[in-house]
Design a protein around this motif. Structure first.
Motif, PDB file in Angstrom:
ATOM      1  N   GLU A  66      -5.742  -7.230   8.449  1.00 32.33           N
ATOM      2  CA  GLU A  66      -5.838  -5.889   7.882  1.00 32.33           C
ATOM      3  C   GLU A  66      -6.794  -5.045   8.721  1.00 32.33           C
ATOM      4  O   GLU A  66      -7.913  -5.457   9.020  1.00 32.33           O
ATOM      5  CB  GLU A  66      -6.337  -5.997   6.445  1.00 32.33           C
ATOM      6  CG  GLU A  66      -6.347  -4.702   5.692  1.00 32.33           C
ATOM      7  CD  GLU A  66      -6.786  -4.920   4.264  1.00 32.33           C
ATOM      8  OE1 GLU A  66      -7.840  -4.359   3.898  1.00 32.33           O
ATOM      9  OE2 GLU A  66      -6.102  -5.648   3.534  1.00 32.33           O
ATOM     10  N   GLN A  67      -6.340  -3.848   9.087  1.00 30.55           N
ATOM     11  CA  GLN A  67      -7.135  -2.968   9.927  1.00 30.55           C
ATOM     12  C   GLN A  67      -8.145  -2.202   9.074  1.00 30.55           C
ATOM     13  O   GLN A  67      -8.067  -2.189   7.850  1.00 30.55           O
ATOM     14  CB  GLN A  67      -6.216  -1.996  10.669  1.00 30.55           C
ATOM     15  CG  GLN A  67      -5.167  -2.682  11.528  1.00 30.55           C
ATOM     16  CD  GLN A  67      -5.774  -3.504  12.654  1.00 30.55           C
ATOM     17  OE1 GLN A  67      -6.606  -3.011  13.402  1.00 30.55           O
ATOM     18  NE2 GLN A  67      -5.364  -4.761  12.767  1.00 30.55           N
ATOM     19  N   SER A  68      -9.063  -1.523   9.724  1.00 29.49           N
ATOM     20  CA  SER A  68     -10.118  -0.797   9.007  1.00 29.49           C
ATOM     21  C   SER A  68      -9.568   0.394   8.224  1.00 29.49           C
ATOM     22  O   SER A  68     -10.180   0.820   7.251  1.00 29.49           O
ATOM     23  CB  SER A  68     -11.198  -0.331   9.980  1.00 29.49           C
ATOM     24  OG  SER A  68     -10.631   0.554  10.929  1.00 29.49           O
ATOM     25  N   ASP A  69      -8.425   0.922   8.613  1.00 27.39           N
ATOM     26  CA  ASP A  69      -7.855   2.064   7.907  1.00 27.39           C
ATOM     27  C   ASP A  69      -6.742   1.640   6.945  1.00 27.39           C
ATOM     28  O   ASP A  69      -5.927   2.452   6.532  1.00 27.39           O
ATOM     29  CB  ASP A  69      -7.336   3.100   8.905  1.00 27.39           C
ATOM     30  CG  ASP A  69      -6.227   2.549   9.790  1.00 27.39           C
ATOM     31  OD1 ASP A  69      -6.085   1.312   9.867  1.00 27.39           O
ATOM     32  OD2 ASP A  69      -5.507   3.355  10.399  1.00 27.39           O
ATOM     33  N   GLU A  70      -6.717   0.383   6.555  1.00 26.69           N
ATOM     34  CA  GLU A  70      -5.699  -0.136   5.655  1.00 26.69           C
ATOM     35  C   GLU A  70      -6.340  -0.784   4.437  1.00 26.69           C
ATOM     36  O   GLU A  70      -7.534  -1.116   4.442  1.00 26.69           O
ATOM     37  CB  GLU A  70      -4.824  -1.175   6.371  1.00 26.69           C
ATOM     38  CG  GLU A  70      -4.023  -0.606   7.524  1.00 26.69           C
ATOM     39  CD  GLU A  70      -3.251  -1.663   8.289  1.00 26.69           C
ATOM     40  OE1 GLU A  70      -2.230  -1.306   8.873  1.00 26.69           O
ATOM     41  OE2 GLU A  70      -3.653  -2.840   8.295  1.00 26.69           O
ATOM     42  N   SER A  74      -3.587  -3.857  -5.129  1.00 23.08           N
ATOM     43  CA  SER A  74      -3.845  -4.938  -6.081  1.00 23.08           C
ATOM     44  C   SER A  74      -2.682  -5.174  -7.027  1.00 23.08           C
ATOM     45  O   SER A  74      -2.705  -6.133  -7.795  1.00 23.08           O
ATOM     46  CB  SER A  74      -5.109  -4.624  -6.884  1.00 23.08           C
ATOM     47  OG  SER A  74      -6.212  -4.550  -6.018  1.00 23.08           O
ATOM     48  N   SER A  75      -1.655  -4.328  -6.983  1.00 21.64           N
ATOM     49  CA  SER A  75      -0.500  -4.499  -7.848  1.00 21.64           C
ATOM     50  C   SER A  75       0.686  -5.112  -7.101  1.00 21.64           C
ATOM     51  O   SER A  75       1.233  -6.120  -7.513  1.00 21.64           O
ATOM     52  CB  SER A  75      -0.096  -3.149  -8.444  1.00 21.64           C
ATOM     53  OG  SER A  75       1.012  -3.302  -9.287  1.00 21.64           O
ATOM     54  N   CYS A  76       1.067  -4.501  -5.979  1.00 25.58           N
ATOM     55  CA  CYS A  76       2.238  -4.991  -5.236  1.00 25.58           C
ATOM     56  C   CYS A  76       1.849  -5.875  -4.056  1.00 25.58           C
ATOM     57  O   CYS A  76       2.709  -6.504  -3.448  1.00 25.58           O
ATOM     58  CB  CYS A  76       3.088  -3.821  -4.747  1.00 25.58           C
ATOM     59  SG  CYS A  76       2.267  -2.745  -3.544  1.00 25.58           S
ATOM     60  N   PHE A  77       0.564  -5.938  -3.713  1.00 26.59           N
ATOM     61  CA  PHE A  77       0.010  -6.768  -2.647  1.00 26.59           C
ATOM     62  C   PHE A  77       0.548  -6.427  -1.265  1.00 26.59           C
ATOM     63  O   PHE A  77       0.555  -7.255  -0.373  1.00 26.59           O
ATOM     64  CB  PHE A  77       0.219  -8.262  -2.951  1.00 26.59           C
ATOM     65  CG  PHE A  77      -0.390  -8.667  -4.252  1.00 26.59           C
ATOM     66  CD1 PHE A  77      -1.761  -8.786  -4.396  1.00 26.59           C
ATOM     67  CD2 PHE A  77       0.412  -8.905  -5.354  1.00 26.59           C
ATOM     68  CE1 PHE A  77      -2.321  -9.146  -5.610  1.00 26.59           C
ATOM     69  CE2 PHE A  77      -0.135  -9.268  -6.568  1.00 26.59           C
ATOM     70  CZ  PHE A  77      -1.515  -9.381  -6.701  1.00 26.59           C
ATOM     71  N   LEU A  78       0.997  -5.179  -1.088  1.00 22.79           N
ATOM     72  CA  LEU A  78       1.417  -4.719   0.225  1.00 22.79           C
ATOM     73  C   LEU A  78       0.245  -4.068   0.924  1.00 22.79           C
ATOM     74  O   LEU A  78      -0.601  -3.440   0.307  1.00 22.79           O
ATOM     75  CB  LEU A  78       2.556  -3.707   0.099  1.00 22.79           C
ATOM     76  CG  LEU A  78       3.877  -4.250  -0.431  1.00 22.79           C
ATOM     77  CD1 LEU A  78       4.864  -3.109  -0.600  1.00 22.79           C
ATOM     78  CD2 LEU A  78       4.440  -5.306   0.497  1.00 22.79           C
ATOM     79  N   VAL A  79       0.193  -4.219   2.239  1.00 22.53           N
ATOM     80  CA  VAL A  79      -0.852  -3.585   3.034  1.00 22.53           C
ATOM     81  C   VAL A  79      -0.403  -2.154   3.308  1.00 22.53           C
ATOM     82  O   VAL A  79       0.680  -1.921   3.814  1.00 22.53           O
ATOM     83  CB  VAL A  79      -1.094  -4.348   4.347  1.00 22.53           C
ATOM     84  CG1 VAL A  79      -2.121  -3.628   5.204  1.00 22.53           C
ATOM     85  CG2 VAL A  79      -1.557  -5.769   4.046  1.00 22.53           C
ATOM     86  N   ARG A  80      -1.250  -1.213   2.912  1.00 19.20           N
ATOM     87  CA  ARG A  80      -0.934   0.209   3.026  1.00 19.20           C
ATOM     88  C   ARG A  80      -2.026   0.922   3.807  1.00 19.20           C
ATOM     89  O   ARG A  80      -3.136   0.428   3.947  1.00 19.20           O
ATOM     90  CB  ARG A  80      -0.856   0.856   1.634  1.00 19.20           C
ATOM     91  CG  ARG A  80       0.064   0.185   0.667  1.00 19.20           C
ATOM     92  CD  ARG A  80       1.420   0.725   0.831  1.00 19.20           C
ATOM     93  NE  ARG A  80       2.314   0.187  -0.197  1.00 19.20           N
ATOM     94  CZ  ARG A  80       3.428   0.767  -0.522  1.00 19.20           C
ATOM     95  NH1 ARG A  80       3.779   1.883   0.045  1.00 19.20           N
ATOM     96  NH2 ARG A  80       4.206   0.228  -1.428  1.00 19.20           N
ATOM     97  N   ILE A  85      -3.951   5.388  -1.075  1.00 16.96           N
ATOM     98  CA  ILE A  85      -4.743   4.986  -2.241  1.00 16.96           C
ATOM     99  C   ILE A  85      -4.578   6.030  -3.336  1.00 16.96           C
ATOM    100  O   ILE A  85      -4.888   7.208  -3.166  1.00 16.96           O
ATOM    101  CB  ILE A  85      -6.237   4.829  -1.896  1.00 16.96           C
ATOM    102  CG1 ILE A  85      -6.436   3.701  -0.896  1.00 16.96           C
ATOM    103  CG2 ILE A  85      -7.058   4.559  -3.160  1.00 16.96           C
ATOM    104  CD1 ILE A  85      -7.871   3.552  -0.407  1.00 16.96           C
ATOM    105  N   ALA A  86      -4.057   5.615  -4.484  1.00 20.65           N
ATOM    106  CA  ALA A  86      -3.870   6.519  -5.616  1.00 20.65           C
ATOM    107  C   ALA A  86      -4.974   6.338  -6.646  1.00 20.65           C
ATOM    108  O   ALA A  86      -5.378   7.302  -7.302  1.00 20.65           O
ATOM    109  CB  ALA A  86      -2.516   6.272  -6.274  1.00 20.65           C
ATOM    110  N   TYR A  94      -5.151   0.696  -5.738  1.00 21.14           N
ATOM    111  CA  TYR A  94      -3.739   0.739  -6.086  1.00 21.14           C
ATOM    112  C   TYR A  94      -3.061   1.845  -5.289  1.00 21.14           C
ATOM    113  O   TYR A  94      -3.628   2.931  -5.129  1.00 21.14           O
ATOM    114  CB  TYR A  94      -3.543   0.980  -7.589  1.00 21.14           C
ATOM    115  CG  TYR A  94      -4.159  -0.102  -8.437  1.00 21.14           C
ATOM    116  CD1 TYR A  94      -3.427  -1.241  -8.756  1.00 21.14           C
ATOM    117  CD2 TYR A  94      -5.462   0.008  -8.904  1.00 21.14           C
ATOM    118  CE1 TYR A  94      -3.991  -2.245  -9.535  1.00 21.14           C
ATOM    119  CE2 TYR A  94      -6.028  -0.991  -9.666  1.00 21.14           C
ATOM    120  CZ  TYR A  94      -5.285  -2.109  -9.987  1.00 21.14           C
ATOM    121  OH  TYR A  94      -5.846  -3.119 -10.745  1.00 21.14           O
ATOM    122  N   CYS A  95      -1.823   1.596  -4.851  1.00 19.82           N
ATOM    123  CA  CYS A  95      -1.100   2.578  -4.034  1.00 19.82           C
ATOM    124  C   CYS A  95      -0.348   3.574  -4.918  1.00 19.82           C
ATOM    125  O   CYS A  95      -0.208   3.381  -6.128  1.00 19.82           O
ATOM    126  CB  CYS A  95      -0.118   1.871  -3.097  1.00 19.82           C
ATOM    127  SG  CYS A  95       1.239   1.029  -3.933  1.00 19.82           S
TER     128      CYS A  95
END
Length: 100
Positions: A66-70, A74-80, A85-86, A94-95
């Motif tokens: 995971e990069q510093s800007d990612e 915690s819900s879908c466990f995808l790296v965004r 960030i919502a 959470y996204c």
């Protein structure tokens, strides 16, 4: 003028019996071979069936941390990306897709 599409077609060139005889004569005159264009990637060896034993296979996957800007949702466990960030609650992020 109305056209009746169900009516049999009339051809002045040949009768159906003559064309059938010509077709049979052309088939018998020479040996025909079917040419099939097969791509090497389309063979059955490249297809894994469900339930196939893959224990002897070795996978090579490059895992990028995971990069510093990612962040990881915690819900879908995808790296965004951080712009996704919502909601941040109790240290969990959470996204937008999960929070609407």
């Amino acid at each position: 003028m109305a056209t009746d599409y169900d009516a049999p077609r009339k051809t002045e060139e040949e009768s159906p019996a003559e064309s059938l005889e010509a077709l049979q004569a052309s088939r018998g005159s020479g040996a025909q071979t079917a040419v099939i264009d097969v791509d090497e990637n389309d063979t059955a060896e490249g297809i894994d069936l469900p339930g196939a034993d893959l224990s002897g296979e070795e996978l090579t996957v490059v895992v990028v941390p995971e990069q510093s800007d990612e962040f990881t949702c915690s819900s879908c466990f995808l790296v965004r990306h951080r712009s996704q960030i919502a909601l941040e609650k109790n240290g969990l992020k959470y996204c937008y897709d999960c929070e609407g």
